[in-house]
Design an enzyme around this catalytic site. Structure first.
Site, PDB file in Angstrom:
ATOM      1  N   HIS A  79      -4.477  -7.837   3.083  1.00  0.00           N
ATOM      2  CA  HIS A  79      -3.240  -7.077   3.306  1.00  0.00           C
ATOM      3  C   HIS A  79      -3.377  -6.307   4.615  1.00  0.00           C
ATOM      4  CE1 HIS A  79      -0.416  -3.576   2.154  1.00  0.00           C
ATOM      5  NE2 HIS A  79       0.300  -4.571   2.677  1.00  0.00           N
TER       6      HIS A  79
ATOM      7  N   HIS B 226      -4.047  -0.280  -1.756  1.00  0.00           N
ATOM      8  CA  HIS B 226      -2.700  -0.493  -2.307  1.00  0.00           C
ATOM      9  C   HIS B 226      -2.789  -1.224  -3.635  1.00  0.00           C
ATOM     10  CE1 HIS B 226      -2.427  -0.377   2.160  1.00  0.00           C
ATOM     11  NE2 HIS B 226      -1.581   0.593   1.854  1.00  0.00           N
TER      12      HIS B 226
HETATM   13  S1  FES Z   1      -5.208  -3.122   2.228  1.00  0.00           S
HETATM   14 FE1  FES Z   1      -5.729  -4.011   0.325  1.00  0.00          FE
HETATM   15  S2  FES Z   1      -3.906  -3.894  -0.808  1.00  0.00           S
HETATM   16 FE2  FES Z   1      -3.374  -3.035   1.079  1.00  0.00          FE
END
Ligand code: FES
Length: 117
Positions: free
Chosen positions: A61, A80
């Site tokens: 992500h 997140h």
């Molecule tokens: S950086 Fe891992 S869920 Fe956003």
């Protein structure tokens, strides 16, 4: 094929710069993990009953570092709340792609990890 021949065929065993020995991996119990540096990336090596798997610890992500949760057998991202299964596939959360899989080789009683080809 003897160990020296296998080492010739896989440069990691000769100490290549991007192939790293996982110290003490052979002593890990199934379900347990080790985190180490391979090149510039953190990599998590997980022992399974049948061998080892290795994945980049960098969440796909926004790049936070995931951790292996031995109880749930999943990778968890603290940023997140993403969850990846034991094969690095996204179970829930915002990551657009699975964790990057690394190459694992067992040579004798030693375990080596290398970046994907
Ligand atoms: S950086 Fe891992 S869920 Fe956003």
């Amino acid at each position: 094929m003897g160990i020296p021949a296998m080492m010739y065929l896989w440069p990691a065993a000769r100490g290549g710069s991007t192939n790293v020995e996982v110290e003490g991996a052979i002593d890990l119990k199934p379900g347990r993990s080790k985190t180490l540096q391979v090149g510039s990336k953190a990599v998590i090596v997980v022992r399974e009953r049948s061998g080892f798997l290795a994945f980049s610890a960098v969440c796909t992500h926004l790049g936070c570092l995931v951790k292996w949760d031995a109880d749930s057998k999943k990778f968890l991202c603290p940023c997140h709340a993403a969850v990846f299964d034991g094969n690095g596939k996204v179970v829930s959360g915002p990551p657009p792609a699975p964790l990057e899989a690394y190459v694992v080789k067992e040579i004798g009683d030693k375990v080596y990890v290398a970046p994907p080809a």
